[in-house]
Design an enzyme around this catalytic site. Structure first.
Site, PDB file in Angstrom:
ATOM      1  N   GLU A 154      27.525 -36.541 -35.483  1.00  0.00           N
ATOM      2  CA  GLU A 154      27.019 -35.259 -35.344  1.00  0.00           C
ATOM      3  C   GLU A 154      27.883 -34.891 -33.942  1.00  0.00           C
ATOM      4  O   GLU A 154      27.949 -33.505 -33.945  1.00  0.00           O
ATOM      5  CB  GLU A 154      25.603 -35.302 -35.465  1.00  0.00           C
ATOM      6  CG  GLU A 154      25.035 -35.530 -36.570  1.00  0.00           C
ATOM      7  CD  GLU A 154      25.223 -34.427 -37.534  1.00  0.00           C
ATOM      8  OE1 GLU A 154      24.909 -33.201 -37.092  1.00  0.00           O
ATOM      9  OE2 GLU A 154      25.430 -34.664 -38.614  1.00  0.00           O
TER      10      GLU A 154
ATOM     11  N   CYS B 281      24.937 -44.659 -45.667  1.00  0.00           N
ATOM     12  CA  CYS B 281      24.684 -43.597 -44.998  1.00  0.00           C
ATOM     13  C   CYS B 281      25.844 -42.697 -45.273  1.00  0.00           C
ATOM     14  O   CYS B 281      26.960 -43.021 -45.177  1.00  0.00           O
ATOM     15  CB  CYS B 281      24.622 -43.947 -43.613  1.00  0.00           C
ATOM     16  SG  CYS B 281      24.483 -42.343 -42.720  1.00  0.00           S
TER      17      CYS B 281
ATOM     18  N   CYS C 117      21.893 -37.870 -48.806  1.00  0.00           N
ATOM     19  CA  CYS C 117      21.436 -38.524 -47.557  1.00  0.00           C
ATOM     20  C   CYS C 117      20.593 -39.719 -48.060  1.00  0.00           C
ATOM     21  O   CYS C 117      19.466 -39.384 -48.695  1.00  0.00           O
ATOM     22  CB  CYS C 117      20.315 -37.370 -46.804  1.00  0.00           C
ATOM     23  SG  CYS C 117      19.721 -38.238 -45.132  1.00  0.00           S
TER      24      CYS C 117
ATOM     25  N   ASP D 242      21.606 -32.564 -46.694  1.00  0.00           N
ATOM     26  CA  ASP D 242      21.959 -33.645 -45.921  1.00  0.00           C
ATOM     27  C   ASP D 242      21.397 -33.395 -44.355  1.00  0.00           C
ATOM     28  O   ASP D 242      21.115 -32.103 -43.964  1.00  0.00           O
ATOM     29  CB  ASP D 242      23.316 -34.058 -45.621  1.00  0.00           C
ATOM     30  CG  ASP D 242      23.407 -35.444 -44.628  1.00  0.00           C
ATOM     31  OD1 ASP D 242      22.578 -36.446 -44.903  1.00  0.00           O
ATOM     32  OD2 ASP D 242      24.216 -35.421 -43.893  1.00  0.00           O
ATOM     33  N   SER D 243      21.022 -34.347 -43.718  1.00  0.00           N
ATOM     34  CA  SER D 243      20.316 -33.959 -42.319  1.00  0.00           C
ATOM     35  C   SER D 243      21.558 -33.484 -41.436  1.00  0.00           C
ATOM     36  O   SER D 243      21.191 -32.740 -40.354  1.00  0.00           O
ATOM     37  CB  SER D 243      19.998 -35.266 -41.636  1.00  0.00           C
ATOM     38  OG  SER D 243      21.098 -36.124 -41.555  1.00  0.00           O
TER      39      SER D 243
ATOM     40  N   HIS E 266      26.925 -40.218 -43.804  1.00  0.00           N
ATOM     41  CA  HIS E 266      27.900 -39.884 -42.764  1.00  0.00           C
ATOM     42  C   HIS E 266      29.047 -41.053 -42.560  1.00  0.00           C
ATOM     43  O   HIS E 266      29.972 -40.505 -42.076  1.00  0.00           O
ATOM     44  CB  HIS E 266      27.199 -40.009 -41.413  1.00  0.00           C
ATOM     45  CG  HIS E 266      26.278 -38.494 -41.127  1.00  0.00           C
ATOM     46  ND1 HIS E 266      25.323 -38.324 -41.941  1.00  0.00           N
ATOM     47  CD2 HIS E 266      26.440 -37.759 -39.964  1.00  0.00           C
ATOM     48  CE1 HIS E 266      24.564 -37.194 -41.270  1.00  0.00           C
ATOM     49  NE2 HIS E 266      25.256 -36.757 -40.317  1.00  0.00           N
TER      50      HIS E 266
HETATM   51  N1  DGL Z   1      23.642 -38.907 -43.861  1.00  0.00           N
HETATM   52  C1  DGL Z   1      22.234 -39.478 -43.555  1.00  0.00           C
HETATM   53  C2  DGL Z   1      22.094 -40.549 -44.421  1.00  0.00           C
HETATM   54  O1  DGL Z   1      22.727 -40.775 -45.557  1.00  0.00           O
HETATM   55  C3  DGL Z   1      22.164 -39.780 -42.224  1.00  0.00           C
HETATM   56  C4  DGL Z   1      20.739 -39.979 -41.904  1.00  0.00           C
HETATM   57  C5  DGL Z   1      20.547 -39.417 -40.414  1.00  0.00           C
HETATM   58  O2  DGL Z   1      20.458 -38.182 -40.041  1.00  0.00           O
HETATM   59  O3  DGL Z   1      20.389 -40.125 -39.371  1.00  0.00           O
HETATM   60  O4  DGL Z   1      21.474 -41.582 -44.233  1.00  0.00           O
END
Ligand code: DGL
Length: 281
Positions: A159, A193, A71, A8-9, A195
């Site tokens: 984050e 998402c 992600c 993931d990011s 997150h």
């Molecule tokens: N967890 C990522 C997703 O599902 C987040 C993306 C981001 O870093 O903006 O889209």
């Protein structure tokens, strides 16, 4: 022997990893969060693709045979190109590897949940602009009315570790009000998402306090992705045969390892000792 990579990011993929490990505890996992370059959701296609490919290659080079793009942004923007262009090349050079995304398993669950046929997608700007959810949902259930809302402030809040604080309420209200004003008949909201489940408590509180929206279903992806992976492995014995079964999980981040370890330990309710890595060159 090989591991399952989860990418993931940033922290969001932990919401997927946690559920995968409940369903498939026997395997060994390698989690990679590109926290130094998050959020991905406000970047262009080229950048998201380049960052995601670097991460996926890193995981393949570090003994992963399957990589889960935990992600949505990477799944929406980079998965297809990686599957069509990069994986055939990588597979020619080395072991059999594959890369799976999170959008399809989520989409498949939606038609059975909505009663009104009105579905809201909450996602990053990049996922919304890709229209991946709209296109995939229309493919499997043509009659649905789908409304999207991008939530550009939710990932930065998470984050930064600000998602449990009162200040986050402002942006929870902003995006939920916006999507439900666009379509008051929505009865199913997809957290598109990984997150966003970290904001689930606040999202549910907001819905409970709003007179007309108390019965809305909120779909988080962790369990859906976990069951989908289990199903995939049952159909692809060639991957199962390669996977080691030590039940371990290692964590990598492109940002400060102590900070990641602390946040991930709180979220997963178990000690996490992450290691910092550099992606790309
Ligand atoms: N967890 C990522 C997703 O599902 C987040 C993306 C981001 O870093 O903006 O889209």
């Amino acid at each position: 022997m090989a591991k399952i990579g989860v990418f993931d990011s940033g922290y969001g993929g932990l919401t997927i990893l946690r559920e995968i490990r409940k369903v498939l505890p026997e395997y060994d996992y390698l989690y990679l969060g590109d926290n130094a370059r998050a959020p991905y959701g406000t970047h262009s296609f080229e950048v998201i693709y380049r960052y995601t490919l670097q991460a996926v290659k890193y995981l393949f080079e570090h003994d992963c045979t399957l990589v889960i793009l935990a992600c949505n942004t990477a799944s929406a923007k980079a998965l297809r190109t990686i599957q069509q262009k990069d994986l055939p090349e990588i597979n020619r050079q080395s072991q059999i590897v594959n890369c799976l995304g999170v959008i399809r398993p989520t989409v498949e669950a939606v038609p059975a949940i909505t009663k009104t046929g009105h579905v809201g997608i909450l996602a990053t700007p990049a996922t919304v602009s890709s229209e991946s959810y709209v296109l995939e949902l229309q493919k499997i259930s043509a009659g649905l009315t789908i409304v999207q809302q991008s939530c550009p402030m939710w990932v930065p809040l998470i984050e930064a570790g600000e998602h449990d604080k009162d200040g986050a309420n402002y942006f929870v209200d902003e995006y939920l009000s916006a999507i439900l004003e666009k379509d008051p008949q929505i009865d199913t909201l997809v957290l598109g998402c990984t997150h966003y489940p970290l904001l689930l408590k606040k999202i549910e509180q907001w819905l409970q306090q709003s007179a007309n929206h108390q019965t809305i279903n909120v779909i988080a992806q962790g369990e859906l992705e976990a069951n989908s992976l289990k199903n995939y492995l049952s159909r692809h014995i060639e991957y199962c045969e390669q996977l080691s079964q030590g039940g371990s999980c290692c964590y990598l981040t492109t940002e400060n390892a102590d900070r990641f370890s602390q946040s991930a330990s709180v979220f997963l309710s178990e000690p996490v000792k992450a290691q910092q890595v550099i992606l790309g060159s």
